[in-house]
Scaffold this motif. Structure first.
Motif, PDB file in Angstrom:
ATOM      1  N   ALA A  99       0.704  -1.193  -0.090  1.00 33.00           N
ATOM      2  CA  ALA A  99       0.259   0.070  -0.059  1.00 33.00           C
ATOM      3  C   ALA A  99       0.966   1.014  -0.067  1.00 33.00           C
ATOM      4  CB  ALA A  99      -1.043  -0.150   1.145  1.00 33.00           C
ATOM      5  N   VAL A 100       2.179   1.288   0.879  1.00 35.96           N
ATOM      6  CA  VAL A 100       2.821   2.418   0.741  1.00 35.96           C
ATOM      7  C   VAL A 100       3.526   2.618  -0.564  1.00 35.96           C
ATOM      8  CG1 VAL A 100       5.045   3.295   1.727  1.00 35.96           C
ATOM      9  CG2 VAL A 100       3.237   2.114   3.238  1.00 35.96           C
ATOM     10  N   CYS A 101       3.879   1.425  -1.322  1.00 41.14           N
ATOM     11  CA  CYS A 101       4.557   1.595  -2.637  1.00 41.14           C
ATOM     12  C   CYS A 101       3.402   2.195  -3.546  1.00 41.14           C
ATOM     13  CB  CYS A 101       4.994   0.182  -2.968  1.00 41.14           C
ATOM     14  SG  CYS A 101       6.659  -0.518  -2.345  1.00 41.14           S
ATOM     15  N   GLU A 102       2.194   1.716  -3.237  1.00 43.99           N
ATOM     16  CA  GLU A 102       1.243   2.134  -4.353  1.00 43.99           C
ATOM     17  C   GLU A 102       1.001   3.532  -3.996  1.00 43.99           C
ATOM     18  OE1 GLU A 102      -3.378   1.155  -5.509  1.00 43.99           O
ATOM     19  OE2 GLU A 102      -2.044  -0.380  -4.653  1.00 43.99           O
ATOM     20  N   ARG A 103       0.838   4.094  -2.956  1.00 47.08           N
ATOM     21  CA  ARG A 103       0.706   5.555  -2.429  1.00 47.08           C
ATOM     22  C   ARG A 103       1.781   6.245  -3.075  1.00 47.08           C
ATOM     23  NH1 ARG A 103      -0.744   4.745   2.052  1.00 47.08           N
ATOM     24  NH2 ARG A 103       0.948   5.372   3.365  1.00 47.08           N
ATOM     25  N   GLU A 104       2.970   6.031  -2.747  1.00 45.41           N
ATOM     26  CA  GLU A 104       4.351   7.071  -2.780  1.00 45.41           C
ATOM     27  C   GLU A 104       5.035   6.711  -4.064  1.00 45.41           C
ATOM     28  OE1 GLU A 104       6.647   7.192   0.693  1.00 45.41           O
ATOM     29  OE2 GLU A 104       4.871   7.266   1.932  1.00 45.41           O
ATOM     30  N   GLY A 105       4.448   5.651  -4.918  1.00 43.89           N
ATOM     31  CA  GLY A 105       5.322   5.170  -6.393  1.00 43.89           C
ATOM     32  C   GLY A 105       6.693   4.590  -6.027  1.00 43.89           C
ATOM     33  N   TYR A 106       6.959   3.819  -5.015  1.00 39.64           N
ATOM     34  CA  TYR A 106       8.181   2.871  -5.010  1.00 39.64           C
ATOM     35  C   TYR A 106       7.896   1.741  -5.934  1.00 39.64           C
ATOM     36  CZ  TYR A 106       9.179   5.690  -0.910  1.00 39.64           C
ATOM     37  OH  TYR A 106       9.690   6.786   0.055  1.00 39.64           O
ATOM     38  N   ALA A 107       8.919   1.394  -6.508  1.00 37.49           N
ATOM     39  CA  ALA A 107       8.808  -0.038  -7.141  1.00 37.49           C
ATOM     40  C   ALA A 107       9.580  -0.902  -6.296  1.00 37.49           C
ATOM     41  CB  ALA A 107       9.644   0.083  -8.547  1.00 37.49           C
ATOM     42  N   LEU A 108       9.061  -2.411  -6.655  1.00 38.89           N
ATOM     43  CA  LEU A 108       9.721  -3.254  -5.758  1.00 38.89           C
ATOM     44  C   LEU A 108      10.568  -4.407  -6.767  1.00 38.89           C
ATOM     45  CD1 LEU A 108       6.844  -4.509  -3.631  1.00 38.89           C
ATOM     46  CD2 LEU A 108       8.563  -3.243  -3.069  1.00 38.89           C
ATOM     47  N   ALA A 109      11.832  -4.730  -6.507  1.00 37.74           N
ATOM     48  CA  ALA A 109      12.470  -5.711  -7.123  1.00 37.74           C
ATOM     49  C   ALA A 109      12.538  -6.796  -6.598  1.00 37.74           C
ATOM     50  CB  ALA A 109      14.098  -5.154  -7.209  1.00 37.74           C
ATOM     51  N   VAL A 133       1.788  -0.959  -8.554  1.00 35.25           N
ATOM     52  CA  VAL A 133       3.053  -1.064  -8.190  1.00 35.25           C
ATOM     53  C   VAL A 133       4.083  -1.796  -9.289  1.00 35.25           C
ATOM     54  CG1 VAL A 133       4.727  -1.806  -6.208  1.00 35.25           C
ATOM     55  CG2 VAL A 133       2.403  -1.201  -5.628  1.00 35.25           C
ATOM     56  N   ALA A 134       4.994  -1.000  -9.701  1.00 38.04           N
ATOM     57  CA  ALA A 134       5.845  -1.843 -10.544  1.00 38.04           C
ATOM     58  C   ALA A 134       6.689  -2.700 -10.062  1.00 38.04           C
ATOM     59  CB  ALA A 134       6.838  -0.845 -11.084  1.00 38.04           C
ATOM     60  N   LEU A 135       6.745  -4.045 -10.593  1.00 37.45           N
ATOM     61  CA  LEU A 135       7.523  -5.208  -9.918  1.00 37.45           C
ATOM     62  C   LEU A 135       8.836  -5.584 -11.117  1.00 37.45           C
ATOM     63  CD1 LEU A 135       4.412  -7.291  -8.835  1.00 37.45           C
ATOM     64  CD2 LEU A 135       5.725  -5.578  -7.321  1.00 37.45           C
ATOM     65  N   LEU A 136       9.791  -5.444 -10.488  1.00 36.54           N
ATOM     66  CA  LEU A 136      11.084  -5.657 -11.262  1.00 36.54           C
ATOM     67  C   LEU A 136      11.388  -7.112 -10.773  1.00 36.54           C
ATOM     68  CD1 LEU A 136      13.241  -5.544 -13.331  1.00 36.54           C
ATOM     69  CD2 LEU A 136      14.519  -4.007 -11.710  1.00 36.54           C
ATOM     70  N   VAL A 137      11.184  -8.199 -11.949  1.00 40.63           N
ATOM     71  CA  VAL A 137      11.749  -9.492 -11.457  1.00 40.63           C
ATOM     72  C   VAL A 137      13.249  -9.939 -11.617  1.00 40.63           C
ATOM     73  CG1 VAL A 137      11.086 -12.098 -11.683  1.00 40.63           C
ATOM     74  CG2 VAL A 137       9.232 -10.215 -12.052  1.00 40.63           C
ATOM     75  N   LEU A 138      14.068 -10.144 -10.719  1.00 46.04           N
ATOM     76  CA  LEU A 138      15.467 -10.234 -10.795  1.00 46.04           C
ATOM     77  C   LEU A 138      15.752 -11.943 -10.851  1.00 46.04           C
ATOM     78  CD1 LEU A 138      16.847  -7.955  -7.966  1.00 46.04           C
ATOM     79  CD2 LEU A 138      16.136  -7.401 -10.645  1.00 46.04           C
ATOM     80  N   GLY A 139      16.632 -12.369 -11.706  1.00 39.93           N
ATOM     81  CA  GLY A 139      16.957 -13.804 -11.835  1.00 39.93           C
ATOM     82  C   GLY A 139      17.664 -13.667 -13.156  1.00 39.93           C
ATOM     83  N   ASP A 140      18.716 -14.790 -13.028  1.00 38.05           N
ATOM     84  CA  ASP A 140      19.404 -14.914 -14.229  1.00 38.05           C
ATOM     85  C   ASP A 140      18.535 -15.389 -15.416  1.00 38.05           C
ATOM     86  OD1 ASP A 140      21.543 -14.422 -12.475  1.00 38.05           O
ATOM     87  OD2 ASP A 140      22.646 -16.453 -12.677  1.00 38.05           O
ATOM     88  N   ARG A 141      17.697 -16.280 -15.423  1.00 36.13           N
ATOM     89  CA  ARG A 141      17.331 -16.989 -16.642  1.00 36.13           C
ATOM     90  C   ARG A 141      15.681 -16.734 -16.503  1.00 36.13           C
ATOM     91  NH1 ARG A 141      21.279 -20.005 -18.841  1.00 36.13           N
ATOM     92  NH2 ARG A 141      22.913 -20.567 -17.582  1.00 36.13           N
TER      93      ARG A 141
END
Length: 228
Positions: A99-109, A133-141
């Motif tokens: 909810a905080v990310c949605e309100r303040e615009g933070y993205a999540l990795a 909320v923008a979600l950046l998916v981290l992983g090699d493959r």
């Protein structure tokens, strides 16, 4: 300083030796007052908040807010690896962070580790529960999982990390179908920067978006404003 390459997934401060025009985001597990600094080579090192829930759920949120104000990227990192300390990707475990990310615009990795398979069903459910909320998916493959393309299709708030292990043909097809704004470069610890062969299949504007533009837009909250 003009930034030509933003590494959204450096493994240590050693990655910041690339030189001027290079910015590295390094996960920071301990409390620090220095969230960004310049290396001797002229590279910019920014320490990325690794969010860890505490007994008081607002304590961690307030710490993350303070870190971003002090220079940490506006992309908070979650450890979702299959190891001790990993978090379940559920609202009850992360509340009130979504909810905080949605309100303040933070993205999540979302860091699934170097070899871990991304649980696409769980990720899709979370993405749909926090569509702003923008979600950046981290992983090699990440791009090697066939169903990941359906994930991009149904969840416009999901971006995929691109590493030197990504197949150039897969990246070109993904960019052509979903747009370059859905992909972000991360080294996963490599010190060589973005692979020229990987980028060669992309148009010049798409190369800039992938290697620096999208990361900068996530950091400054512009990505969400434009694409969600």
């Amino acid at each position: 300083m003009s930034i030509d390459l933003v590494d959204t997934d450096a493994s240590s401060a050693e990655a910041a030796r690339q030189g001027s025009g290079y910015e590295a985001w390094v996960p920071e597990l301990s409390v620090t007052e220095t969230w960004q600094e310049s290396s001797s080579s002229g590279a910019l090192l920014r320490r990325q908040v690794v969010f860890v829930p505490s007994l008081d759920p607002w304590e961690s949120v307030d710490s993350a807010r303070a870190a971003v104000r002090a220079g940490a990227p506006g992309v908070l990192r979650l450890n979702l690896r299959s190891t001790k300390g990993a978090l379940p990707l559920t609202e009850w475990a992360l509340d009130p962070l979504p909810a905080v990310c949605e309100r303040e615009g933070y993205a999540l990795a979302l860091d699934y580790g170097p070899t871990g398979t991304v649980p696409l069903t769980e990720l899709a459910a979370f993405a749909c529960s926090a569509p702003e909320v923008a979600l950046l998916v981290l992983g090699d493959r990440v791009c090697e999982q066939p169903a990941v393309w359906r994930l991009l299709d149904c969840c416009p708030n999901v971006l995929l990390q691109v590493t030197d292990q990504t197949a150039p043909a897969s990246l070109a097809a993904g960019v052509g179908t979903f747009g370059a704004h859905r992909f972000v470069f991360g080294s996963r610890g490599s010190a060589t920067g973005a692979d020229a062969v990987l980028l060669a299949a992309l148009e010049a504007d798409d190369q800039v978006a992938l290697t620096s533009g999208n990361a900068r837009a996530l950091d400054t909250l512009e990505w969400r404003q434009r694409w969600l």
